[in-house]
Enzyme design. Sequence first.
Site, mmCIF file in Angstrom:
data_model
loop_
_atom_site.group_PDB
_atom_site.id
_atom_site.type_symbol
_atom_site.label_atom_id
_atom_site.label_comp_id
_atom_site.label_asym_id
_atom_site.label_seq_id
_atom_site.Cartn_x
_atom_site.Cartn_y
_atom_site.Cartn_z
ATOM 1 N N ASP A 93 0.866 -1.173 0.000
ATOM 2 C CA ASP A 93 0.000 0.000 0.000
ATOM 3 C C ASP A 93 0.905 1.226 0.000
ATOM 4 O O ASP A 93 2.063 1.176 0.419
ATOM 5 C CB ASP A 93 -0.975 -0.012 1.189
ATOM 6 N N GLY A 96 -0.705 6.352 1.579
ATOM 7 C CA GLY A 96 -1.761 7.363 1.516
ATOM 8 C C GLY A 96 -2.802 7.189 2.609
ATOM 9 O O GLY A 96 -3.475 8.138 2.974
ATOM 10 N N ASP A 267 -7.837 -7.213 1.518
ATOM 11 C CA ASP A 267 -6.843 -7.328 2.589
ATOM 12 C C ASP A 267 -7.464 -6.753 3.842
ATOM 13 O O ASP A 267 -8.347 -5.891 3.764
ATOM 14 C CB ASP A 267 -5.586 -6.490 2.283
ATOM 15 N N CYS A 305 -12.418 -27.502 11.376
ATOM 16 C CA CYS A 305 -11.204 -26.972 10.751
ATOM 17 C C CYS A 305 -10.088 -27.999 10.833
ATOM 18 O O CYS A 305 -9.937 -28.688 11.845
ATOM 19 C CB CYS A 305 -10.795 -25.679 11.463
ATOM 20 N N CYS A 307 -6.789 -27.134 10.310
ATOM 21 C CA CYS A 307 -5.519 -26.403 10.361
ATOM 22 C C CYS A 307 -4.613 -26.996 11.444
ATOM 23 O O CYS A 307 -5.050 -27.787 12.278
ATOM 24 C CB CYS A 307 -5.757 -24.907 10.597
ATOM 25 N N CYS A 310 -6.025 -26.508 15.011
ATOM 26 C CA CYS A 310 -7.203 -27.314 15.346
ATOM 27 C C CYS A 310 -6.895 -28.809 15.368
ATOM 28 O O CYS A 310 -7.546 -29.576 16.078
ATOM 29 C CB CYS A 310 -8.346 -26.989 14.398
ATOM 30 N N HIS A 336 -4.750 -20.075 12.859
ATOM 31 C CA HIS A 336 -6.118 -20.539 12.597
ATOM 32 C C HIS A 336 -6.947 -19.473 11.868
ATOM 33 O O HIS A 336 -7.649 -19.786 10.899
ATOM 34 C CB HIS A 336 -6.835 -20.963 13.879
#
Length: 373
Positions: A93, A96, A267, A305, A307, A310, A336
């Site tokens: 970015d 700004g 984002d 989940c 992941c 988890c 997670h």
Amino acid sequence: MAVRYELIKECKQSGARLGRLHTPHGTIETPIFMPVGTQATVKTMSPEELKEMNAQIILSNTYHLFLRPGHEIVKEAGGLHSFMNWDRPILTDSGGFQVFSLSQLRNITEEGVTFRSHLSGEKLFISPEKAMEIQNALGADIIMAFDECPPHPAEKEYVKASTERTYRWLKRCMEAHQRPEDQALFGIVQGGMHQDLREESAKQLVELDLPGYAVGGLSVGEPKDIMYEVLSYTTPHLPKHKPRYLMGVGSPDALIQGAILGIDMFDCVLPTRIARNGTTMTSQGRLVVRNAKFARDFTPLDPECDCYTCRNYTRAYLRHLIKADETFGLRLTTYHNLYFLLNLMEQVRQAIREDRLLDFRDEFMMKYYGSLN
Ligand code: GUN
Ligand code: ZN
């Protein structure tokens, strides 16, 4: 051009877009969520962990890296990819937005913005030319035009003048850009919550034939319905064969609705920020794992989940780590939450492939929020 957007298909039910964005550091499948790595790191995560959870692109910030360590040092390191050991795409970015949200005593003129560093108090100046110099030195695949994100609410006259200045700044950014062959400069549509200003801004940007377009100035405190309304009259003016990026948006409902309204990239600091105070996103909605009621809960954070967190740890253990200020707890909840949003976007892409994104949205909303809106 540094990036090329390939439109694969549009969802017959919702109009959402499935695409691929080809960049110098590889291809991204869209719609995509970009984890935020403000200080050249996604807080608490290693690049290996980000890859393991299938992060395809991350975002970093010109403002922060300009203040510390300084863009010359990053350039000397061989650019941001090499400095932080991340070989996949990066978007920076422009500063700004951060210059307005973080610094004190800023003064905007046609030339640029004078402000005091939130770190040292030092008086600094960023112009469109400076923002490009910094971003050219950092070397991200996608760089953003230097803009002003007007506050909300603001007088329409102010928003109009600001949006027109942002457009003049964009043309200066294009002039100053030294690496168009390997860094794609995206323009940012502004215009507040005003249809005529948004349409005018979008049309002016499109005439400049940029490699991509962002929608800025949203998620600044306005109700979600207003944000969706602004998107509904903005995205139709953007070219079909260029990527569209909605800046600063990352709540699960807004990611899905944004995709439905034709957005390809998002984002937000939300998943990483809330993770660090023990708030998690699960298939059943938000779960504050810090809460006392989880002290003896030996089940995974999200039973649906798969992941790393988890598969291996319990709510009781996560609660303990967070309460004890152990950094491992922050890593586990961050892992997670990012996994959850990246996985949500994969489900969004799958629903587009199958022309059922509106059905997916309704199912998701009922399960996560307990209502359709
Ligand atoms: N991040 C969230 N909103 C904005 C915006 O309007 N402009 C920029 N540059 N970054 C943002
Ligand atoms: Zn998980």
